[in-house]
Design a protein around this motif. Structure first.
Motif, PDB file in Angstrom:
ATOM      1  N   PRO A 460       0.795  -1.239   0.000  1.00 20.19           N
ATOM      2  CA  PRO A 460       0.000   0.000   0.000  1.00 20.19           C
ATOM      3  C   PRO A 460       0.830   1.293   0.000  1.00 20.19           C
ATOM      4  CG  PRO A 460      -0.373  -1.263   2.029  1.00 20.19           C
ATOM      5  CD  PRO A 460       0.607  -2.039   1.218  1.00 20.19           C
ATOM      6  N   ILE A 461       2.056   1.243   0.564  1.00 17.45           N
ATOM      7  CA  ILE A 461       2.831   2.482   0.667  1.00 17.45           C
ATOM      8  C   ILE A 461       4.279   2.254   0.243  1.00 17.45           C
ATOM      9  CG2 ILE A 461       3.787   4.184   2.307  1.00 17.45           C
ATOM     10  CD1 ILE A 461       1.243   3.962   3.901  1.00 17.45           C
ATOM     11  N   CYS A 462       4.774   3.108  -0.669  1.00 24.41           N
ATOM     12  CA  CYS A 462       6.196   3.088  -1.011  1.00 24.41           C
ATOM     13  C   CYS A 462       6.859   4.332  -0.433  1.00 24.41           C
ATOM     14  CB  CYS A 462       6.382   3.088  -2.527  1.00 24.41           C
ATOM     15  SG  CYS A 462       5.966   1.508  -3.277  1.00 24.41           S
ATOM     16  N   ILE A 463       8.057   4.136   0.102  1.00 31.13           N
ATOM     17  CA  ILE A 463       8.794   5.247   0.710  1.00 31.13           C
ATOM     18  C   ILE A 463      10.065   5.455  -0.108  1.00 31.13           C
ATOM     19  CG2 ILE A 463      10.030   5.984   2.802  1.00 31.13           C
ATOM     20  CD1 ILE A 463       8.158   3.930   4.294  1.00 31.13           C
ATOM     21  N   THR A 464      10.210   6.621  -0.692  1.00 31.24           N
ATOM     22  CA  THR A 464      11.396   6.865  -1.513  1.00 31.24           C
ATOM     23  C   THR A 464      12.361   7.802  -0.791  1.00 31.24           C
ATOM     24  OG1 THR A 464       9.888   6.761  -3.357  1.00 31.24           O
ATOM     25  CG2 THR A 464      12.120   7.419  -3.858  1.00 31.24           C
ATOM     26  N   VAL A 465      13.607   7.346  -0.728  1.00 32.22           N
ATOM     27  CA  VAL A 465      14.659   8.156  -0.092  1.00 32.22           C
ATOM     28  C   VAL A 465      15.468   8.809  -1.212  1.00 32.22           C
ATOM     29  CG1 VAL A 465      16.672   8.049   1.433  1.00 32.22           C
ATOM     30  CG2 VAL A 465      14.773   6.431   1.751  1.00 32.22           C
ATOM     31  N   ASP A 466      15.601  10.163  -1.180  1.00 39.61           N
ATOM     32  CA  ASP A 466      16.373  10.847  -2.226  1.00 39.61           C
ATOM     33  C   ASP A 466      17.425  11.766  -1.591  1.00 39.61           C
ATOM     34  OD1 ASP A 466      14.975  13.031  -1.322  1.00 39.61           O
ATOM     35  OD2 ASP A 466      13.455  12.902  -2.913  1.00 39.61           O
ATOM     36  N   HIS A 467      18.076  12.569  -2.420  1.00 36.70           N
ATOM     37  CA  HIS A 467      19.163  13.397  -1.883  1.00 36.70           C
ATOM     38  C   HIS A 467      18.665  14.418  -0.868  1.00 36.70           C
ATOM     39  CE1 HIS A 467      21.216  11.641  -5.381  1.00 36.70           C
ATOM     40  NE2 HIS A 467      22.262  11.683  -4.561  1.00 36.70           N
ATOM     41  N   ASP A 468      17.465  14.951  -1.091  1.00 34.63           N
ATOM     42  CA  ASP A 468      16.923  15.919  -0.132  1.00 34.63           C
ATOM     43  C   ASP A 468      16.682  15.289   1.234  1.00 34.63           C
ATOM     44  OD1 ASP A 468      16.971  17.855  -2.012  1.00 34.63           O
ATOM     45  OD2 ASP A 468      14.846  17.655  -2.584  1.00 34.63           O
ATOM     46  N   SER A 469      16.439  13.961   1.205  1.00 39.04           N
ATOM     47  CA  SER A 469      16.172  13.277   2.475  1.00 39.04           C
ATOM     48  C   SER A 469      17.338  13.434   3.439  1.00 39.04           C
ATOM     49  CB  SER A 469      15.946  11.774   2.251  1.00 39.04           C
ATOM     50  OG  SER A 469      14.912  11.566   1.343  1.00 39.04           O
ATOM     51  N   LEU A 470      18.556  13.421   2.855  1.00 39.85           N
ATOM     52  CA  LEU A 470      19.756  13.490   3.693  1.00 39.85           C
ATOM     53  C   LEU A 470      19.797  14.811   4.452  1.00 39.85           C
ATOM     54  CD1 LEU A 470      22.359  12.059   1.139  1.00 39.85           C
ATOM     55  CD2 LEU A 470      21.204  10.844   3.004  1.00 39.85           C
ATOM     56  N   ALA A 471      19.467  15.885   3.756  1.00 34.30           N
ATOM     57  CA  ALA A 471      19.534  17.203   4.385  1.00 34.30           C
ATOM     58  C   ALA A 471      18.325  17.485   5.259  1.00 34.30           C
ATOM     59  CB  ALA A 471      19.631  18.272   3.286  1.00 34.30           C
ATOM     60  N   ASN A 472      17.124  17.050   4.795  1.00 35.06           N
ATOM     61  CA  ASN A 472      15.889  17.489   5.476  1.00 35.06           C
ATOM     62  C   ASN A 472      15.225  16.453   6.365  1.00 35.06           C
ATOM     63  OD1 ASN A 472      16.317  19.762   3.942  1.00 35.06           O
ATOM     64  ND2 ASN A 472      14.915  19.090   2.321  1.00 35.06           N
ATOM     65  N   GLU A 473      15.815  15.250   6.410  1.00 34.09           N
ATOM     66  CA  GLU A 473      15.190  14.183   7.219  1.00 34.09           C
ATOM     67  C   GLU A 473      13.741  13.936   6.804  1.00 34.09           C
ATOM     68  OE1 GLU A 473      16.105  12.175  10.127  1.00 34.09           O
ATOM     69  OE2 GLU A 473      18.114  12.554   9.345  1.00 34.09           O
ATOM     70  N   ASP A 474      13.498  13.992   5.471  1.00 34.01           N
ATOM     71  CA  ASP A 474      12.148  13.662   5.022  1.00 34.01           C
ATOM     72  C   ASP A 474      12.208  12.732   3.800  1.00 34.01           C
ATOM     73  OD1 ASP A 474      12.942  15.402   3.092  1.00 34.01           O
ATOM     74  OD2 ASP A 474      11.388  16.912   3.453  1.00 34.01           O
ATOM     75  N   VAL A 475      11.078  12.146   3.443  1.00 34.84           N
ATOM     76  CA  VAL A 475      11.010  11.179   2.330  1.00 34.84           C
ATOM     77  C   VAL A 475       9.706  11.415   1.559  1.00 34.84           C
ATOM     78  CG1 VAL A 475      12.325   9.265   3.357  1.00 34.84           C
ATOM     79  CG2 VAL A 475       9.900   9.540   3.907  1.00 34.84           C
ATOM     80  N   THR A 476       9.627  10.792   0.353  1.00 36.08           N
ATOM     81  CA  THR A 476       8.364  10.853  -0.387  1.00 36.08           C
ATOM     82  C   THR A 476       7.619   9.559  -0.138  1.00 36.08           C
ATOM     83  OG1 THR A 476       9.346  12.194  -2.109  1.00 36.08           O
ATOM     84  CG2 THR A 476       7.347  11.010  -2.701  1.00 36.08           C
ATOM     85  N   ILE A 477       6.352   9.688   0.237  1.00 37.88           N
ATOM     86  CA  ILE A 477       5.576   8.445   0.311  1.00 37.88           C
ATOM     87  C   ILE A 477       4.559   8.447  -0.826  1.00 37.88           C
ATOM     88  CG2 ILE A 477       5.907   7.957   2.763  1.00 37.88           C
ATOM     89  CD1 ILE A 477       3.144   8.979   3.300  1.00 37.88           C
ATOM     90  N   ARG A 478       4.345   7.253  -1.392  1.00 37.61           N
ATOM     91  CA  ARG A 478       3.435   7.112  -2.529  1.00 37.61           C
ATOM     92  C   ARG A 478       2.404   6.047  -2.194  1.00 37.61           C
ATOM     93  NH1 ARG A 478       3.020   3.008  -6.284  1.00 37.61           N
ATOM     94  NH2 ARG A 478       2.414   3.574  -8.417  1.00 37.61           N
ATOM     95  N   PHE A 479       1.141   6.401  -2.444  1.00 38.87           N
ATOM     96  CA  PHE A 479       0.056   5.474  -2.126  1.00 38.87           C
ATOM     97  C   PHE A 479      -0.300   4.624  -3.344  1.00 38.87           C
ATOM     98  CE2 PHE A 479      -0.202   8.962   0.848  1.00 38.87           C
ATOM     99  CZ  PHE A 479      -0.322   8.300   2.057  1.00 38.87           C
ATOM    100  N   ARG A 480      -0.447   3.333  -3.101  1.00 41.26           N
ATOM    101  CA  ARG A 480      -0.679   2.362  -4.172  1.00 41.26           C
ATOM    102  C   ARG A 480      -1.895   2.671  -5.042  1.00 41.26           C
ATOM    103  NH1 ARG A 480      -2.854  -2.749  -1.489  1.00 41.26           N
ATOM    104  NH2 ARG A 480      -4.701  -1.419  -1.486  1.00 41.26           N
ATOM    105  N   ASP A 481      -3.065   2.918  -4.416  1.00 39.92           N
ATOM    106  CA  ASP A 481      -4.293   3.006  -5.207  1.00 39.92           C
ATOM    107  C   ASP A 481      -4.415   4.317  -5.966  1.00 39.92           C
ATOM    108  OD1 ASP A 481      -4.888   0.481  -4.338  1.00 39.92           O
ATOM    109  OD2 ASP A 481      -6.037   1.187  -2.609  1.00 39.92           O
ATOM    110  N   THR A 482      -4.069   5.426  -5.298  1.00 37.23           N
ATOM    111  CA  THR A 482      -4.243   6.734  -5.954  1.00 37.23           C
ATOM    112  C   THR A 482      -2.971   7.167  -6.669  1.00 37.23           C
ATOM    113  OG1 THR A 482      -3.498   7.805  -3.941  1.00 37.23           O
ATOM    114  CG2 THR A 482      -5.883   7.508  -4.191  1.00 37.23           C
ATOM    115  N   MET A 483      -1.870   6.573  -6.340  1.00 40.20           N
ATOM    116  CA  MET A 483      -0.529   6.935  -6.826  1.00 40.20           C
ATOM    117  C   MET A 483      -0.146   8.356  -6.393  1.00 40.20           C
ATOM    118  SD  MET A 483      -0.178   5.040 -10.486  1.00 40.20           S
ATOM    119  CE  MET A 483      -1.665   5.679 -11.163  1.00 40.20           C
TER     120      MET A 483
END
Ligand code: ATP
Length: 510
Positions: A460-483
């Protein structure tokens, strides 16, 4: 269309590690299947949802795990040795074997569908002023089909109850039922066929024949006294158990719908005699609610009252789901009276009774049973969830929209690239979240490909770690059904995922 959906479900189940044919490298074993790496997780989650809702959520229901092997007298007492038969019939041309009652029931279903078509026509013709009840009661075509249904059901019920196999054969001939494979009406006689598997157990005084249990229920009945006494249980109370059952099914087909080795989830609810029909009503409603709580369209479910009651039952209903091959039983709710405990009392010579302090008397409790096939429920979830979608960019995606709490993985952690410290950060998140959830970790391939793979197994949920994550301690989450995607703080991840996918939220809906 439905046939195509069913084929897709079977191939998807194999391709994505849900269900494999049993012993496949030896060309398989008929009607036996193995659950793969994702299938076992989905199956465990369905079992957990059942177990928690039945045992943990009811203070008066407890669990049990009884042995598959049981004393042979159990099956004599339960009636399985003498009566666990199916009437079978062979088509002489196709050499295919069928259950005579199923052939007849399929014929009844054709008339049921005729009525539904007629009702739909009426609805279209009369629009808002359509009165369905009146239409069903007065329309001559509906009346004619209903009369035929009642006639077939009545005749089948009498023949089954009387064990009149010749009449079953006559009915099949009268209805001009043809073999679905050969189209021929060249049938053998109807014969009885016992469904229990047996094996040998060595004992000091020789070999004795024992059976592989064909249902888990008897393990509950023979432990009634043990549990009632040691658990100090007061009526009404229930005993629940899940486990393997074995049946030498005559016609094993339709994938995991009808297997020779399968798993049941059963609960026997012991009540005061005289209150059983109230409790029957309660469990009939409660169990349908359990199914609908998974978010399945209510139109996909229906009750089917038994035409032929087993000799020990005074009410019985199936909960049926609209599979790609039609409405079929997923669960049965049966009011079994005092038959089972009474028979075990008789065959074992032990008093199996309850002392009721309110009535100041001893009696054999009555029983309401709820019995659901775990594999069939698995098939409900797969067929109900698998969707092929066309995306805006023209690509297709297969998505398994499972109820989030049942999905094999609740979330996937996907570092965008396999460098620059992203995998290290992903792993840190993985190690934290895996304490609460089943998490998937992957840092290979393009992110698009990885999203597709997670969609296909229902994450149901994908968590993507990118370069901004390193600086901001945040990630992108993506929901399966709605994308839909959004940016969230790593510290908030646990709480967000828990709200979206936990078993707790699912159970809260009951
Ligand atoms: P059916 O009429 O479809 O054979 P049944 O009435 O014999 O089913 P029960 O004895 O009431 O089934 O068993 C309870 C549940 O166990 C069923 O509702 C079904 O979900 C499951 N079940 C029974 N037989 C099988 C099988 N051969 N394979 C998979 N599941 C099964």
């Amino acid at each position: 269309m439905s046939e195509e959906l069913f084929k897709n479900v079977i191939s998807h189940a194999k391709e994505y590690g849900f269900v494999f044919p049993g012993s496949e490298i030896y060309d398989g074993l008929a009607a036996v299947y193995d659950y793969g790496q994702n299938g076992v997780e989905l199956k465990n989650n369905i079992r957990t949802y059942w177990w928690k809702s039945m045992v943990q959520m009811h203070e008066n229901i407890v669990g049990l795990d009884s042995a598959i092997f049981m004393h042979p007298k159990v099956w004599k007492a339960s009636g399985h040795v003498d009566g666990f038969n199916d009437p079978m019939i062979d088509n002489k041309d196709s050499k295919k074997r069928y259950r005579a009652d199923v052939l007849i029931e399929d014929q009844v279903e054709k008339y049921v569908q005729k009525i539904e078509k007629e009702v739909e026509k009426g609805r279209k013709r009369f629009g808002d002023s359509f009165d369905e009840v009146q239409f069903r009661a007065t329309n001559p075509n509906v009346q004619r089909s209903q009369k035929t249904i009642d006639y077939i059901n009545g005749r089948m019920k009498n023949a089954l109850e009387a064990g009149d196999l010749a009449d079953l054969k006559e009915l099949i001939e009268e209805l001009a039922i043809a073999c679905p494979i050969s189209g021929s009406k060249n049938w053998t006689e109807v014969r009885q066929f016992n469904l229990m598997y047996s094996t040998q157990m060595s004992a000091t005084d020789g070999e004795s024949q024992i059976y592989l249990r064909p249902e888990t229920a008897q393990g509950i009945f023979v432990n009634y006294l043990n549990v009632q006494k040691t658990g100090r249980m007061k009526l009404p109370f229930g005993i629940a158990q899940t486990g393997k059952a074995f049946r030498n099914e005559i016609v094993a087909r339709q994938f995991i719908m009808r297997m020779k080795e399968f798993e049941q989830m059963e609960m026997q609810f012991f009540v005061q005699p005289g209150t059983e029909l109230e409790w029957y009503k309660y469990w009939k409603e409660a169990r349908l609610k359990w199914h609908l709580n998974l978010g399945t369209d209510a139109k996909k479910y229906r009750y089917h009252d038994h035409v032929k009651l087993a000799h020990y039952a005074n009410a019985a209903v199936d909960i049926e789901y609209d599979f790609p091959f039609g409405f079929k039983e997923v669960e049965g709710i049966h009011s079994r009276t005092d038959f089972d405990l009474g028979r075990h009392q008789e065959f074992s010579g032990k008093k199996i009774q309850y002392f009721d302090p309110e009535r100041n008397e001893n009696y054999v409790p009555y029983v309401i049973e709820t019995s659901i096939g775990l594999d069939r429920m698995f098939l409900v979830m797969m067929t109900n969830s698998l969707k092929e979608e066309k995306l805006e960019n023209g690509e297709n995606r297969s998505v398994l929209s499972l109820p989030p709490a049942l999905a094999p993985f609740q979330c996937a952690i996907l570092p965008l690239m396999k460098k620059d410290g992203l995998p290290e950060m992903g792993e840190k998140i993985f190690k934290k979240l895996r304490l609460d959830f089943n998490c998937y970790y992957e840092d290979k391939d393009s992110i698009g490909k990885r999203y597709r793979r997670q969609d296909a197994i229902g994450t149901p949920i994908c968590i993507t770690v990118d370069h901004d994550s390193l600086a901001n301690e945040d990630v992108t989450i993506r929901f399966r059904d709605t994308m839909e995607q959004k940016r969230v703080k790593i510290a908030e991840l646990s709480e967000i995922i828990d709200k979206e996918v936990s078993m707790k939220s699912l159970l809260g809906g009951l």
